[in-house]
Design a protein around this motif. Structure first.
Motif, PDB file in Angstrom:
ATOM      1  N   ALA A 209      37.857 -30.765   0.934  1.00  0.00           N
ATOM      2  CA  ALA A 209      39.062 -31.058   0.158  1.00  0.00           C
ATOM      3  C   ALA A 209      40.034 -29.885   0.154  1.00  0.00           C
TER       4      ALA A 209
ATOM      5  N   GLU B 262      40.315 -33.147   6.457  1.00  0.00           N
ATOM      6  CA  GLU B 262      40.719 -33.086   5.051  1.00  0.00           C
ATOM      7  C   GLU B 262      40.297 -34.346   4.304  1.00  0.00           C
TER       8      GLU B 262
ATOM      9  N   SER C  84      34.766 -26.600  -1.410  1.00  0.00           N
ATOM     10  CA  SER C  84      34.749 -28.065  -1.595  1.00  0.00           C
ATOM     11  C   SER C  84      34.391 -28.785  -0.296  1.00  0.00           C
TER      12      SER C  84
ATOM     13  N   PRO D 218      39.493 -36.267  -3.353  1.00  0.00           N
ATOM     14  CA  PRO D 218      38.183 -35.686  -3.718  1.00  0.00           C
ATOM     15  C   PRO D 218      37.535 -36.359  -4.921  1.00  0.00           C
TER      16      PRO D 218
END
Length: 258
Positions: A70, A104, A50, A108
């Protein structure tokens, strides 16, 4: 005449920032190719992790790579082993001292690139494109987006003739520069060929304070200052009234004397 501009490129320097931050006129072609190879390598190496985008910063012989994902735990690996291997590979590829940071992505569902990759993954698993688009729209709007537009093109559903299908919910003001619009593009590889998937997500309108922003500003003011402001405003309201009362009393006294 119907030509479309990249939503991020249109807003560069205004509300969007560059993914590569460096300036070197003499070595620009070589460094651009180096950036492309770094991004291709990380996309291939971190497939399924991701990863939304990769930011690259250069300063002399130093190179900093910021990976926005993510799933940071998958990228870092056990005791940081995976990210250390990535750093060594990048140093071998570029002959520079490299630093790798993992950023991070908290939401998402609001990242257009991750949403498009999710739709492409569902298409590769033979899930109906309309169902995949509707589910993605529901998740994105429930996460707080003001609007989303999804466009898929290719041999949809195994059709003989390629076509384009799209869905939109909410507002997606592409021509408004202050609108924070995220854009993502992915290609799904199925038995019939490639299917392109484009996603536009309208997150918020900058330079325009919402009710939540105004409430947050009020919270930032200390309680003592709020009490002082309240007393000052009350004094401003009361003082003219008192002055008017004094003036009326003086007028009455003058009239009685006359």
């Amino acid at each position: 005449m119907g030509q479309k501009i990249h939503p991020v490129g249109l807003r560069l320097g205004y509300i969007k920032d560059w993914e590569s931050k460096w300036f070197n006129l003499k070595q620009m072609p070589d460094l651009l190719e180096e950036d492309r190879r770094i991004r291709e390598y990380l996309k291939r190496k971190l497939q399924g992790s991701s990863v939304s985008r990769v930011g690259i910063e250069r300063a002399g012989k130093h190179l900093r790579v910021n990976i926005f994902t993510a799933r940071p735990g998958v990228v870092i690996g056990k005791k940081g082993a995976d990210i250390e291997n990535l750093r060594k590979d990048i140093e071998a590829m570029t002959d520079r001292k490299a630093f790798v940071n993992v950023m991070e992505i908290k939401r998402p569902e609001l990242d257009a690139q991750l949403v498009s990759e999710g739709i492409a993954l569902q298409l590769e698993r033979n899930i109906g494109f309309r169902r995949a688009m509707k589910k993605s729209i529901e998740r994105t709007l429930s996460a707080g987006a003001l609007g989303i537009k999804i466009r898929v093109s290719g041999r949809l559903g195994g059709a003989e003739i390629a076509r384009v299908e799209w869905m939109r919910e909410g507002r997606v003001p592409l021509q408004t520069l202050r609108a924070d619009i995220d854009y993502g593009f992915t290609e799904a590889l199925i038995k019939m060929g490639k299917i392109g998937c484009k996603v536009w997500i309208f997150k918020k309108e900058l330079f325009k304070k919402t009710r939540e922003d105004l409430l947050e500003e009020v919270k930032l003011i200390p309680k003592e200052e709020l009490e002082k402001l309240a007393e000052a405003s009350a004094a401003e309201v009361v003082s003219p009234l008192i002055k008017d009362d004094v003036d009326t009393e003086k007028d009455l006294i003058i009239q009685e004397d006359e």
